[in-house]
Write an enzyme that holds these catalytic residues in place. Sequence first.
Site, PDB file in Angstrom:
ATOM      1  N   TYR A 110      73.614-119.941 -37.068  1.00  0.00           N
ATOM      2  CA  TYR A 110      73.322-121.175 -36.329  1.00  0.00           C
ATOM      3  C   TYR A 110      74.427-121.470 -35.311  1.00  0.00           C
ATOM      4  CZ  TYR A 110      72.339-126.066 -35.327  1.00  0.00           C
ATOM      5  OH  TYR A 110      72.083-127.249 -34.675  1.00  0.00           O
ATOM      6  N   SER A 133      74.933-128.055 -29.854  1.00  0.00           N
ATOM      7  CA  SER A 133      75.434-128.655 -31.104  1.00  0.00           C
ATOM      8  C   SER A 133      76.953-128.553 -31.157  1.00  0.00           C
ATOM      9  CB  SER A 133      74.862-127.914 -32.320  1.00  0.00           C
ATOM     10  OG  SER A 133      75.462-128.385 -33.503  1.00  0.00           O
TER      11      SER A 133
HETATM   12  N1  NAP Z   1      70.239-133.230 -36.658  1.00  0.00           N
HETATM   13  C1  NAP Z   1      71.455-132.867 -36.300  1.00  0.00           C
HETATM   14  O1  NAP Z   1      72.449-133.310 -36.893  1.00  0.00           O
HETATM   15  C2  NAP Z   1      71.638-131.893 -35.156  1.00  0.00           C
HETATM   16  C3  NAP Z   1      72.939-131.673 -34.723  1.00  0.00           C
HETATM   17  C4  NAP Z   1      73.151-130.806 -33.658  1.00  0.00           C
HETATM   18  C5  NAP Z   1      72.074-130.204 -33.035  1.00  0.00           C
HETATM   19  N2  NAP Z   1      70.806-130.428 -33.478  1.00  0.00           N
HETATM   20  C6  NAP Z   1      69.709-129.769 -32.774  1.00  0.00           C
HETATM   21  O2  NAP Z   1      68.718-130.707 -32.436  1.00  0.00           O
HETATM   22  C7  NAP Z   1      67.471-130.047 -32.284  1.00  0.00           C
HETATM   23  C8  NAP Z   1      66.399-130.821 -33.043  1.00  0.00           C
HETATM   24  O3  NAP Z   1      66.676-130.758 -34.435  1.00  0.00           O
HETATM   25  P1  NAP Z   1      66.472-132.003 -35.413  1.00  0.00           P
HETATM   26  O4  NAP Z   1      67.792-132.398 -35.909  1.00  0.00           O
HETATM   27  O5  NAP Z   1      65.597-133.023 -34.801  1.00  0.00           O
HETATM   28  O6  NAP Z   1      65.741-131.281 -36.643  1.00  0.00           O
HETATM   29  P2  NAP Z   1      64.223-131.338 -37.122  1.00  0.00           P
HETATM   30  O7  NAP Z   1      63.868-132.720 -37.492  1.00  0.00           O
HETATM   31  O8  NAP Z   1      64.115-130.258 -38.151  1.00  0.00           O
HETATM   32  O9  NAP Z   1      63.389-130.945 -35.823  1.00  0.00           O
HETATM   33  C9  NAP Z   1      63.367-129.628 -35.321  1.00  0.00           C
HETATM   34  C10 NAP Z   1      62.160-129.487 -34.425  1.00  0.00           C
HETATM   35  O10 NAP Z   1      62.136-128.160 -33.874  1.00  0.00           O
HETATM   36  C11 NAP Z   1      60.856-127.631 -34.109  1.00  0.00           C
HETATM   37  N3  NAP Z   1      60.799-126.187 -34.106  1.00  0.00           N
HETATM   38  C12 NAP Z   1      61.462-125.306 -34.878  1.00  0.00           C
HETATM   39  N4  NAP Z   1      61.087-124.052 -34.561  1.00  0.00           N
HETATM   40  C13 NAP Z   1      60.152-124.149 -33.569  1.00  0.00           C
HETATM   41  C14 NAP Z   1      59.393-123.226 -32.815  1.00  0.00           C
HETATM   42  N5  NAP Z   1      59.480-121.903 -33.026  1.00  0.00           N
HETATM   43  N6  NAP Z   1      58.552-123.701 -31.867  1.00  0.00           N
HETATM   44  C15 NAP Z   1      58.438-125.028 -31.644  1.00  0.00           C
HETATM   45  N7  NAP Z   1      59.112-125.950 -32.330  1.00  0.00           N
HETATM   46  C16 NAP Z   1      59.961-125.514 -33.286  1.00  0.00           C
HETATM   47  C17 NAP Z   1      60.424-128.221 -35.440  1.00  0.00           C
HETATM   48  O11 NAP Z   1      59.039-128.053 -35.639  1.00  0.00           O
HETATM   49  P3  NAP Z   1      58.409-127.899 -37.120  1.00  0.00           P
HETATM   50  O12 NAP Z   1      58.268-129.303 -37.672  1.00  0.00           O
HETATM   51  O13 NAP Z   1      57.085-127.258 -36.846  1.00  0.00           O
HETATM   52  O14 NAP Z   1      59.328-127.052 -37.918  1.00  0.00           O
HETATM   53  C18 NAP Z   1      60.855-129.658 -35.200  1.00  0.00           C
HETATM   54  O15 NAP Z   1      59.935-130.308 -34.371  1.00  0.00           O
HETATM   55  C19 NAP Z   1      67.680-128.620 -32.782  1.00  0.00           C
HETATM   56  O16 NAP Z   1      67.852-127.759 -31.682  1.00  0.00           O
HETATM   57  C20 NAP Z   1      68.959-128.727 -33.589  1.00  0.00           C
HETATM   58  O17 NAP Z   1      69.650-127.497 -33.650  1.00  0.00           O
HETATM   59  C21 NAP Z   1      70.562-131.266 -34.540  1.00  0.00           C
END
Ligand code: NAP
Length: 274
Positions: free
Chosen positions: A143, A130
């Site tokens: 985070y 990130s």
């Molecule tokens: N969105 C952004 O702006 C952004 C920016 C930088 C980095 N990221 C990174 O991108 C990645 C995906 O995030 P996202 O933005 O798509 O958010 P999201 O929609 O909240 O998705 C997060 C995913 O991770 C899963 N997860 C969390 N804890 C877990 C565990 N213990 N075991 C298995 N799965 C787990 C969640 O499952 P549940 O539905 O079961 O909770 C969900 O499928 C993350 O690593 C996040 O830090 C996102």
Amino acid sequence: MPTVLITGCSSGIGRALADAFRDAGHEVWATARKPDDVEQLSAAGFTARQLDVNDGEALRRLADELEAQHGRLDMLINNAGYGAMGPLLDGGVEALRQQFETNVFAVVGVTRALFPLLRRARGLVVNIGSVSGVLVTPFAGAYCASKAAVHALSDALRLELAPFGIQVMEVQPGAIASQFASNAQRQAEEVLAADSAWWPLREHVQARARASQDRPTSAAEFAQGVLAAVGKSPAPAVVRLGNGSTALPLMARLLPTRLLDWALRKRFGLLRPL
Ligand SMILES: NC(=O)c1ccc[n+]([C@@H]2O[C@H](COP(=O)([O-])OP(=O)(O)OC[C@H]3O[C@@H](n4cnc5c(N)ncnc54)[C@H](OP(=O)(O)O)[C@@H]3O)[C@@H](O)[C@H]2O)c1
């Protein structure tokens, strides 16, 4: 057909990556931790499996199944993660530990479990980091630290896996449309108790938790960017995609610390004494 395993496919980036790689002709092993999500992924045509990335036993079963079915894995995308938001001292060591379990330790755990399969394929590991691991903001300390750690681990893995022909690519997303902010806001609410020393700044804490959804790039567009990057030979070491992914690291690099601190303290209500 190349095989790709993606963690955290229930929503957001993980689901968009699963769609993009399937449409590009990969066999996608889409994993999620809740049974309902696994069912939905299965109905959408993925090889869907239940995986909480902190569950070592489930991980072993999955590795065994992949071994039996394919004997190799072409790509692993370590995507699962969440944002432990709120003042660092309010969350304390326990919130920090949990954040590292999922965002950091599991990246090593999952990669280690699948290493023999990746080795046979001379495959690719993609770690989702990130911009928050590059530009640290207040009320997101746990985070930001976890993502900085993911970047460092990706660098180490890239070097250590090179002799086996396994490449490692680190993706540093900016703001991407997903469930991230609603989960982060819930986290922040849980951490910020009414007796918190930062209670007067609760609006700012919530604003930080929402920040990833500030004019976000769509997850589908982001996924196309990842798809294009993994198609390059060699795969780039670091890829920055999405709104803010270029500007924020540039600010972190170019602005003097005092000026950056002032700007961040101003933005998050931390200029006046509490
Ligand atoms: N969105 C952004 O702006 C952004 C920016 C930088 C980095 N990221 C990174 O991108 C990645 C995906 O995030 P996202 O933005 O798509 O958010 P999201 O929609 O909240 O998705 C997060 C995913 O991770 C899963 N997860 C969390 N804890 C877990 C565990 N213990 N075991 C298995 N799965 C787990 C969640 O499952 P549940 O539905 O079961 O909770 C969900 O499928 C993350 O690593 C996040 O830090 C996102």
